[in-house]
Write a protein that holds these residues in place. Structure first.
Motif: not given
Length: 248
Positions: A121-125, A205-215
């Motif tokens: 896991f290297r990409v920050p959000r 996929q994580l940006r759009n769903f699991t780690l989306s702003r809404e979630m």
């Protein structure tokens, strides 16, 4: 037609009885038939059921079945162990084996979703936001998070946010840290930053769903509403107003 009348004497008293006879013969057959029917109807009564009793053969059969069952269950299997003891033991052993097997299977089952390599896991959000603390009164010591009061408050809030996201089934594995980087006036308004990390192979996929702003926003907001309903008080220094929550 000739009718002959005779006097019948009973118990010493003269009782006149009239016995009739016809030229076609006497009525003895009729009397016998009537007497037979009356004998059947007035037969002996047993057990209060007007003669309708359980056949002795059925009683004997039922008694014989119970006796045979008792005899079979009393058979010696080994030493002093009888058949009924074995059956009772099996009634306890079989459920225990089934429950033990289920527990063992549950312990041995590996959920594929629980297997992940954190080092990949290297990409920050990053997410920034703010919320208000209506239970606090703003002071000059809170102008800087490096002051004693500011540092203590920031540390408590960071711990609260970290505990929340680490315990989230969906977001816990990706959560990295929570940071309170500013406190400002207006009751007390805290500005925060949340950092998540994710693997490159599932980044989109994580940006759009699991780690989306809404979630990320909904997990925090739901936590605040649940806490408000359970034990939080608006007078508490760490009470966060859910309505004031912002995240971008």
């Amino acid at each position: 037609m000739d009718i002959e009348m005779q006097t019948v004497k009973r118990n010493g008293n003269d009782t006149v009885g009239h016995l009739g006879a016809t030229g076609n013969g006497d009525n003895s057959a009729y009397r016998c038939h009537s007497t037979t029917e009356r004998s059947k109807l007035m037969g002996p009564q047993k057990n209060g059921h007007n003669g309708d009793t359980m056949p002795s053969g059925r009683l004997a059969a039922e008694g014989g079945v119970l006796y045979r069952m008792k005899r079979e269950l009393s058979k010696v299997v080994c030493g002093k162990v009888r058949l009924w003891m074995v059956l009772v033991l099996l009634a306890f052993i079989i459920p225990a084996v089934v429950l033990g097997s289920l527990a063992w299977c549950s312990a041995m089952y590996d959920d594929p979703d629980e297997k992940f390599d954190r080092s990949s896991f290297r990409v920050p959000r990053l997410f920034n936001g703010s919320f208000s603390l209506p239970g606090l009164t703003f002071t000059e010591d809170l102008l800087s998070v490096s002051s004693n009061q500011g540092r203590a408050l920031a540390g408590n809030l960071q711990g609260k946010l970290s505990t929340l996201y680490k315990s989230s089934p969906a977001l816990g594995r990706y959560f990295s840290k929570a940071e309170i980087y500013a406190l400002r006036n207006g009751s007390v308004i805290a500005e925060y930053r949340l950092t998540f990390v994710m693997p490159e192979e599932h980044e989109e996929q994580l940006r759009n769903f699991t780690l989306s702003r809404e979630m990320v926003y909904n997990v925090l907001r739901q936590f605040l509403y649940d806490q408000q309903g359970r034990d939080a008080s608006s007078s508490s220094s760490l009470y966060i107003d859910p309505v004031s929550l912002k995240l971008s």
